[in-house]
Design an enzyme around this catalytic site. Structure first.
Site, PDB file in Angstrom:
ATOM      1  N   GLY A   7      10.314  -3.852   2.518  1.00 34.67           N
ATOM      2  CA  GLY A   7      11.252  -2.712   3.029  1.00 34.67           C
ATOM      3  C   GLY A   7      12.533  -2.916   2.031  1.00 34.67           C
ATOM      4  N   PRO A  47       0.840  -1.124   0.024  1.00 34.66           N
ATOM      5  CA  PRO A  47       0.033  -0.045  -0.042  1.00 34.66           C
ATOM      6  C   PRO A  47       0.794   1.116  -0.164  1.00 34.66           C
ATOM      7  CG  PRO A  47       0.230  -0.931   2.118  1.00 34.66           C
ATOM      8  CD  PRO A  47       0.658  -1.968   1.371  1.00 34.66           C
ATOM      9  N   CYS A  60       3.030   3.475   9.117  1.00 32.66           N
ATOM     10  CA  CYS A  60       3.153   4.801   8.622  1.00 32.66           C
ATOM     11  C   CYS A  60       3.896   5.873   9.522  1.00 32.66           C
ATOM     12  CB  CYS A  60       1.864   5.189   7.844  1.00 32.66           C
ATOM     13  SG  CYS A  60       2.094   7.062   7.027  1.00 32.66           S
TER      14      CYS A  60
END
Length: 339
Positions: free
Chosen positions: A214, A19, A102
């Site tokens: 990541g 996302p 986030c």
């Protein structure tokens, strides 16, 4: 024991596109689906309050081709998240995911996102509330810690709460988030990656789906780093070089490599853009996600230039996609005749 794995988690190593706020909207996801038919796709993070009070069709609508598709929610109120999850299931989503990663100022002011790494018990309450009202999988995406937290203790605490809440998967962005001193952009690059920490989590929770996110620069790198884990998730690399998504089948599932039929792909995108424009949309809303498609190929610069400069014009039509394609040389063959 963790929740039973749903179909899209049970068919071998799972590949997902992360996302990404302002990027993974419905047009981006439709485009990515053409290149990665088996990938799990995610929406942008949508705040639970927006789902409850906003324009749901605009926020949650999607094309059937996007399945399997997960809605990522932001928030920290268990009741609101549960209601948003229930609405998501009604819209036909295949999964609902809680954002615990986030680091933006917006989520910090609302005390959710990566801030929730400091409150694992609240994360558990949120996940349990969501799980109680839906039959689709509930999952979580987190960091390995924030600020001065010990990643060993912080990630274990979060994961234990997720397991207790009966989630189907834990996706881990293998960096800390620094909520003070780094911008959201810097948080994607500066904190060091620690893939070993994610592997240790998997060793500790062998029955739980653990996915890695990541710093994965390609599908090939993702396939290598996935070993021992259940899935991998690409973000910016998938967006910036979408043609690499065609490597998912060969690299992760052992399927024979199949050359992308770019002409057919772009015809589908032109047809999709035409349907979007017929509903009042703009061509650039679709093509902005496509500019990186031919990175490194002869003619890629002109492809980007045509789409970036001309798709925003009021008189732009979907034919512009195929016109821009004529500037691309696929392996030395004229793009308009390449197989």
């Amino acid at each position: 024991m963790p929740a039973a794995r749903p179909a899209h988690y049970a068919s071998g190593p799972l590949f997902a596109v992360a996302p990404m706020i302002d990027w993974t909207d419905r047009h981006c996801r439709f485009f990515h689906r053409q290149l990665a038919p088996d990938a799990l796709l995610y929406t942008e993070m949508i705040v639970a309050d927006a789902v409850l009070h906003g324009d749901r069709e605009r926020l949650l609508g999607f094309d059937a081709a996007e399945h399997p598709l997960a809605l990522q929610l932001g928030g920290s109120d268990p009741a609101k998240l549960a209601e948003a999850a229930r609405i998501a299931e009604g819209f036909g989503y295949d999964e609902v995911n809680l954002n615990v990663g986030c680091p933006s100022d917006r989520v910090q002011s609302g005390a959710f996102g990566a801030c929730l790494m400091r409150q694992p018990e609240l994360v558990g309450e949120c996940l349990a509330a969501m799980r109680a009202v839906v039959s689709i999988p509930v999952t979580v995406k987190c960091r390995i810690g924030v600020d001065d937290q010990d990643p060993e203790a912080a990630l274990d605490a979060l994961a234990d709460e997720a397991v207790a809440a009966d989630v189907s998967a834990i996706w881990v962005h293998a960096r800390k988030a620094w909520l003070q001193g780094l911008s959201p952009k810097e948080n994607r690059d500066i904190p060091p990656l620690d893939y070993d920490r994610v592997h240790r989590l998997k060793a500790r929770l062998p029955d739980m789906f653990i996915g890695l996110n990541g710093g994965l620069a390609s599908v090939a790198m993702a396939a290598e780093e996935r070993k021992g884990l259940d899935g991998v998730m690409l973000g910016r690399a998938a967006y910036g070089n979408p043609s690499d998504l065609a490597e998912v089948g060969p690299r992760l599932h052992g399927r024979p490599a199949v050359a992308v039929d770019y002409e057919a792909l772009l015809q589908r995108m032109a047809d999709y853009a035409g349907a979007h424009m017929a509903r009042g949309g703009r061509l650039a809303q679709v093509t902005r996600h496509m500019v990186g498609l031919f990175g490194g190929m002869p003619g890629a610069r002109r492809w980007r230039q045509v789409l970036s400069e001309r798709a925003v014009r009021p008189d732009a039509t979907p034919d512009l996609i195929l016109e821009a394609f004529r500037h691309v040389d696929l392996g030395g063959q004229p793009a308009e005749t390449a197989a």
